[in-house]
Design an enzyme around this catalytic site. Sequence first.
Site, PDB file in Angstrom:
ATOM      1  N   LYS A  32       0.847  -1.188   0.000  1.00  0.00           N
ATOM      2  CA  LYS A  32       0.000   0.000   0.000  1.00  0.00           C
ATOM      3  C   LYS A  32       0.886   1.243   0.000  1.00  0.00           C
ATOM      4  CE  LYS A  32      -2.225   1.687   3.760  1.00  0.00           C
ATOM      5  NZ  LYS A  32      -2.038   3.145   3.756  1.00  0.00           N
ATOM      6  N   ASP A  59      -3.462   4.405  -1.669  1.00  0.00           N
ATOM      7  CA  ASP A  59      -4.378   4.813  -0.588  1.00  0.00           C
ATOM      8  C   ASP A  59      -4.363   6.340  -0.447  1.00  0.00           C
ATOM      9  OD1 ASP A  59      -5.860   4.900   1.795  1.00  0.00           O
ATOM     10  OD2 ASP A  59      -4.165   4.301   3.037  1.00  0.00           O
ATOM     11  N   LYS A  61      -7.324   8.202  -0.468  1.00  0.00           N
ATOM     12  CA  LYS A  61      -8.562   8.601   0.244  1.00  0.00           C
ATOM     13  C   LYS A  61      -9.166   9.894  -0.301  1.00  0.00           C
ATOM     14  CE  LYS A  61      -7.151   6.595   4.707  1.00  0.00           C
ATOM     15  NZ  LYS A  61      -5.731   6.307   4.528  1.00  0.00           N
ATOM     16  N   ASP A  64     -13.854  14.963  -2.278  1.00  0.00           N
ATOM     17  CA  ASP A  64     -14.020  16.318  -2.833  1.00  0.00           C
ATOM     18  C   ASP A  64     -15.342  16.338  -3.584  1.00  0.00           C
ATOM     19  OD1 ASP A  64     -13.483  18.944  -3.915  1.00  0.00           O
ATOM     20  OD2 ASP A  64     -11.347  18.514  -3.719  1.00  0.00           O
ATOM     21  N   THR A 119      -9.877   3.918  11.333  1.00  0.00           N
ATOM     22  CA  THR A 119      -9.724   3.014  12.489  1.00  0.00           C
ATOM     23  C   THR A 119      -9.072   3.722  13.681  1.00  0.00           C
ATOM     24  OG1 THR A 119      -7.818   2.166  11.261  1.00  0.00           O
ATOM     25  CG2 THR A 119      -9.770   0.797  11.317  1.00  0.00           C
ATOM     26  N   ARG A 211       2.989  -0.653  10.793  1.00  0.00           N
ATOM     27  CA  ARG A 211       4.082  -0.666  11.759  1.00  0.00           C
ATOM     28  C   ARG A 211       4.421  -2.037  12.336  1.00  0.00           C
ATOM     29  NH1 ARG A 211       1.451   4.526  14.463  1.00  0.00           N
ATOM     30  NH2 ARG A 211      -0.314   3.469  13.472  1.00  0.00           N
TER      31      ARG A 211
HETATM   32  O1  C5P Z   1       0.976   1.214  11.072  1.00  0.00           O
HETATM   33  P1  C5P Z   1      -0.441   0.767  10.918  1.00  0.00           P
HETATM   34  O2  C5P Z   1      -0.601  -0.741  10.834  1.00  0.00           O
HETATM   35  O3  C5P Z   1      -1.369   1.402  11.936  1.00  0.00           O
HETATM   36  O4  C5P Z   1      -0.861   1.326   9.464  1.00  0.00           O
HETATM   37  C1  C5P Z   1      -2.181   1.295   9.012  1.00  0.00           C
HETATM   38  C2  C5P Z   1      -2.252   1.903   7.665  1.00  0.00           C
HETATM   39  O5  C5P Z   1      -3.603   1.853   7.211  1.00  0.00           O
HETATM   40  C3  C5P Z   1      -1.830   3.356   7.574  1.00  0.00           C
HETATM   41  O6  C5P Z   1      -1.150   3.502   6.337  1.00  0.00           O
HETATM   42  C4  C5P Z   1      -3.118   4.144   7.570  1.00  0.00           C
HETATM   43  O7  C5P Z   1      -3.039   5.309   6.796  1.00  0.00           O
HETATM   44  C5  C5P Z   1      -4.081   3.155   6.896  1.00  0.00           C
HETATM   45  N1  C5P Z   1      -5.481   3.301   7.208  1.00  0.00           N
HETATM   46  C6  C5P Z   1      -6.015   3.218   8.484  1.00  0.00           C
HETATM   47  N2  C5P Z   1      -7.361   3.354   8.699  1.00  0.00           N
HETATM   48  C7  C5P Z   1      -8.185   3.550   7.676  1.00  0.00           C
HETATM   49  C8  C5P Z   1      -7.669   3.640   6.369  1.00  0.00           C
HETATM   50  C9  C5P Z   1      -6.306   3.487   6.173  1.00  0.00           C
HETATM   51  O8  C5P Z   1      -5.265   3.003   9.423  1.00  0.00           O
HETATM   52  N3  C5P Z   1      -9.489   3.616   7.901  1.00  0.00           N
END
Ligand code: C5P
Length: 232
Positions: A32, A59, A61, A64, A119, A211
């Site tokens: 991603k 991604d 998002k 607009d 999330t 992460r």
């Molecule tokens: O590091 P981590 O596992 O928290 O990364 C989650 C990834 O998913 C990030 O790139 C974040 O931008 C993305 N994301 C998210 N929640 C959403 C949509 C995308 O955490 N609803």
Amino acid sequence: MGKDVIIACDFNSKEETLSFLGRFGERRPFVKIGMELYYAEGPVIVRALKERGHKVFLDLKLHDIPNTVKKAMKVLSDMDIDMCNVHAAGTIDMMKAAIEGLTKEDGSRPLLIAVTQLTSTTQERMESDIMINEPMKKVVAHYADNARAAGLDGVVCSPLESPEVHETCGEGFLTVTPGVRFADDDKGDQARVTTPAKAKELGSDYIVVGRSITKAADPLAAYERCMAEFTD
Ligand code: C5P
């Protein structure tokens, strides 16, 4: 559509990303590209990862007015991406415009999914900051139903909401779920989190893991652990 683990490559340069992916040997995980990396490198990073053989979820998002989203999606449709997204909060009309812009002349297009509630958002913050007072699961299922009505392929939500989304929109409607941590990990800024095994049990179609893989001492081992927990 098989279940898969998507690695969130939240790095700020192409060099850092390629050096990270170099640790995966012959493996070519689904990756991603988020705002940080895309704003730093532009389409070059998409091409570099596609050339290496990765599937790419871009991604960005988008959110607009419909006409702007349609035109932006038209630009993205010329890139060889596999998945991209918009915010469902942009309305059904905006999501329909996104599909129109994304669809190529031959009728093909990448998967298009909609973000429901991030999330990182808690029930309390959703109520106090954005004045949505319904329960989170109901809000997510409603946004998912709007995305389905607009013709999208699925939504981004927490694994905790995958059952409601599938109940509302059908099993074939994709749930792409970030907010995934191993049981022994730190949550970071995420609020609605589960483990890969729990995400599988709840019926998620894809998990997005950042992460817990990118900051692991051994990222390949962490990826294999995710794949084993989620897909086996
Ligand atoms: O590091 P981590 O596992 O928290 O990364 C989650 C990834 O998913 C990030 O790139 C974040 O931008 C993305 N994301 C998210 N929640 C959403 C949509 C995308 O955490 N609803």
